[in-house]
Motif scaffolding. Structure first.
Motif: not given
Ligand code: MCN
Ligand code: MO
Length: 710
Positions: A217-236
């Motif tokens: 279940s942890k092979i694919i990149t899950h939508p939440e992982e994309y989203a959290v990474s995106f927000l971390a980049l944006k919010l710093g």
């Protein structure tokens, strides 16, 4: 020699004394928490009222519905908005305050209906059929017509939920220069590559901390992982997301849910002549990462359908179909459990129909050793092994189990399998010597419970002829090795281990070179024995630590990385059998005894391999008897461990594991994978035992009071 010995896991002292560090244990000052609002409908147009600290698809992937839908949701449980708050409690409070409006759309949950495309499960799809392939070998139609006996039927390998003890989870922090990501994943490198392409930046480091299981279940990149990474980049600011168990069960990716409709031609002596049919996989909602992954498993379920048998004629059409259920992903075995459940159910139906012994039917059909390597009608090659011999070893255990039967409510069943393991395309290993004499092994794989680090230390210690205590194994950090693939498909010990073996051999060459130079001799004049360098003529020896120190002083690098290019996967096989007891009053089935006989080539560590068979088989037993994802109108009903029946030690039978080594693999380790074998074959072994008692056909599982025992 360490390889082949039952060495206890090097990983364990830390883990069992509570010193493990899982993603939620990683603390960064000033971390904010993310929580996700999830769709309550399987198909709807959604609008989320914007507000402070609320982020939707419009923010994360403007104009697109993936990874987070901007407008159209396609399954209940799909993340539709993220909130960011100072702690988890505030985050969940904020979720409840979100104003969200749904306009429900027509949904489709059944893959056979979905194939007709009357209701599009996502408005932008051309067709709900994600992929369709035909697998043809020989002349199935003609053979079927000429067969004296034709069996037909439908089998469903039901939808289950991989349930590792640790949920997914991610911590992401952009430090102003670089995005640092800690994730409970099966591969740091694979996650990094996906984040690089989604975010469009290169400077990303991914760390896989300790992981409490994954099962695919942890092979694919899950939508939440994309989203959290995106927000971390944006919010710093550092952002952490750890789902609740309920969220995990709704959205971590379900497993299986594949159907077979078949016609099988059989001769009177039980020889199968042809197999004809369609395999249909219910992939659930469109999500590319998941669909690509599980559609591959649908195809492999079709191509592995002939099992270990010399069925020369086959015609199977495979369909991967989108519906409005949650997406499916790889779950332990990934296509091979489905194929094995299908063909092993059919084998027992043949035995029942022709009144033959189930083991005898298999013996008449298995591929002969002189046919090895054998290519099945759909182009899958089984590399090595002796199937009849393994069956004849199984026979004595089978007879012994049958002799243990007490009463008409106890029965014995068996199932055979061949599967594919050790997938490519390549794997890396790095082995280097520290100045103080320690040998560090780094792997590009991502073990998460299997004990592969112990196996790698065994392999490296044997190659370098040194005590295992000198070796330390590291993994799960994209900064410590150039790249990597990951841990899945029972590939790690075989392809990752082969890379370690090759790197250790390279290091040995460098040590010889360094030792020779230090002794002012030619390379040919010295030899490497028991971790020492010895001058062949003078008999003078140098200890490893001296050689290493000299190498540093002489300017010889003792750091090698090898890439092992995987030419072909390899095919383990075996027979598992179960003695079951049915309690007709309570409608429960209990597995009393379970015997597994496998050929996985060289066994690197029999203790760990046996552990894989225990755990894997129990998951297989559990699919036969307990587990199923239950939906009402597309909404998962049993999304807690109170409602979803996972097996515990109480449900575990008494296990016996035997192995033979008739079929070593062509990989340098000579091993084949075992991480999934028990799950591949455990389910039909139990189902066939129940069939023995009830003398009936089953089309779906689990077998319980509601489905079959009334
Ligand atoms: N082994 C061995 N000799 C062999 C084959 C394996 O000694 N010939 C041992 C190895 O040393 C290793 C273990 O058995 O410790 C599994 O090795 P391998 O078959 O290479 O499988 P992987 O390490 O690649 O593990 C992946 C496999 C998969 S695909 C799933 S799904 C699964 C499984 O492992 N998920 C697991 N087992 C799991 N076990 C735990 N605890 N947690 C999971 O999430
Ligand atoms: Mo897996």
């Amino acid at each position: 020699k360490y390889v082949g010995k039952p060495i206890k896991r090097l990983e364990d002292p830390k883990l069992i004394t509570g010193r493990g560090s899982f993603v939620d244990d990683v603390q960064l000052p000033g971390t904010y928490y993310v929580a996700f609002l999830r769709s309550e409908y399987p198909h709807a147009l959604v609008s989320v009222k914007p507000g402070p600290n609320i982020f939707t698809g419009f923010d994360i992937n403007p104009g697109k519905d993936f990874p987070i839908p901007s407008r159209e949701v396609t399954y209940a449980g799909q993340p539709i908005a993220a909130v960011v708050a100072r702690d988890r409690y505030e985050a969940y409070d904020l979720l409840e305050s979100i104003e969200v409006n749904y306009e429900p759309l027509r949904h489709e949950l059944d893959p056979f209906n979905a194939m007709e495309d009357k209701v599009k499960v996502y408005s932008k799809l051309e067709s709900n059929i994600y992929a369709k392939k035909e697998f043809v070998g020989g002349e199935a139609k003609k053979e079927l017509e000429e067969s004296p006996v034709v069996l037909t039927g439908e089998l469903h390998n039901q939808r289950v939920i991989a349930s590792p003890m640790e949920t997914r989870g991610i911590l992401a922090w952009f430090d102003g220069n670089r995005l640092n990501v800690w994730s409970s994943t099966q591969s740091a490198h694979y996650l990094r590559r996906n984040l690089v392409s989604f975010l469009g930046i290169q400077n990303i480091r991914v760390i896989q901390p300790d992981v409490g299981g994954a099962f695919g279940s942890k092979i694919i990149t899950h939508p939440e992982e994309y989203a959290v990474s995106f927000l971390a980049l944006k919010l710093g600011i550092p952002l952490k997301w750890i789902p609740t168990r309920r969220e995990e069960m709704l959205s971590a990716g379900h497993g299986r849910d594949k159907w077979l409709r078949y016609k099988v031609g059989v001769k009177r002596d039980g020889t199968i002549t042809a197999i004809f049919g369609s395999v249909v996989g219910n992939l659930g909602a469109p999500y590319r990462d998941a669909n690509d992954d599980d559609s591959g498993n649908v195809m492999s379920a079709a191509r592995m359908l002939p099992g270990p048998y010399r069925i020369k004629h086959g015609y199977v059409t495979a369909y991967s179909v989108n519906t409005n259920l949650p997406p499916t992903t790889s779950y332990r075995g990934a296509g091979r459990p489905e194929a094995t459940y299908f063909i092993e159910s059919i084998m027992d139906e043949v035995a029942m129909e022709l009144k033959l012994d189930p083991l005898e039917v298999r013996a008449r059909n298995v591929v002969r050793p002189e046919e090895m390597p054998y290519t099945n009608p759909f182009g899958i090659t089984y590399d090595t092994g002796n199937y009849p011999e393994l069956l004849s070893i199984a026979r004595s255990h089978y007879e012994q189990l049958k002799a243990e039967i007490r009463g008409e409510n106890q029965c014995v069943g068996l199932a055979m399998y061949v599967e594919i393991t050790a997938f490519g395309p390549w794997e890396t290993a790095r082995v280097y010597a520290k100045y103080d004499g320690r040998i560090i092994v780094v792997t590009g794989t991502g073990p998460h419970g299997q004990g592969d680090a112990t196996a790698f230390a065994q392999i490296a210690a044997d190659t370098l002829e040194i005590p295992m205590e000198l070796i330390e194994v590291k993994w799960g950090d994209t900064d410590i090795i150039e790249d990597g693939i990951g841990t899945w498909g029972s590939r790690t010990v075989t392809v990752g281990g082969s890379a370690v073996l090759m790197a250790a051999q390279e290091l040995k060459k460098k040590l010889i070179e360094a030792g020779a130079k230090a002794m002012e001799a030619d390379v040919e004049e010295v030899e490497f024995t028991e971790g020492k360098i010895r001058h062949k003529k003078t008999g003078k020896t140098m200890e490893l630590i001296e050689v290493i120190k000299s190498a540093y002083k002489l300017g010889i690098s003792l750091d090698v990385t090898t890439v092992y290019p995987v030419k072909k996967p390899t095919s383990p096989y075996g027979v598992h059998m179960a003695l079951i007891e049915i309690d007709k009053e309570t409608g429960t089935v209990r597995v009393k005894r379970y015997i597994a006989i496998d050929d996985v080539g060289n066994v690197i560590n029999p203790l760990l391999a046996e552990g894989q068979i225990h755990g894997g088989s129990l998951q297989g037993i559990s699919q036969a008897l307990y587990e199923t994802a239950e939906f009402s109108d597309g909404v998962l009903q049993n999304a807690t461990f109170g409602d979803y029946a996972l097996p515990t030690a109480m449900e575990s039978p008494r296990f016996t594991w035997k192995f033979i080594t008739n079929g070593t693999s062509p990989h340098p380790t000579g091993s084949k994978g075992i991480g999934e074998a028990g799950t591949v074959v455990g389910t039909p072994a139990v189902i066939n035992a129940i069939r023995g008692c009830l003398k009936s056909k089953f089309s779906t599982m689990p077998i319980n009071f509601e489905t079959a025992l009334r």
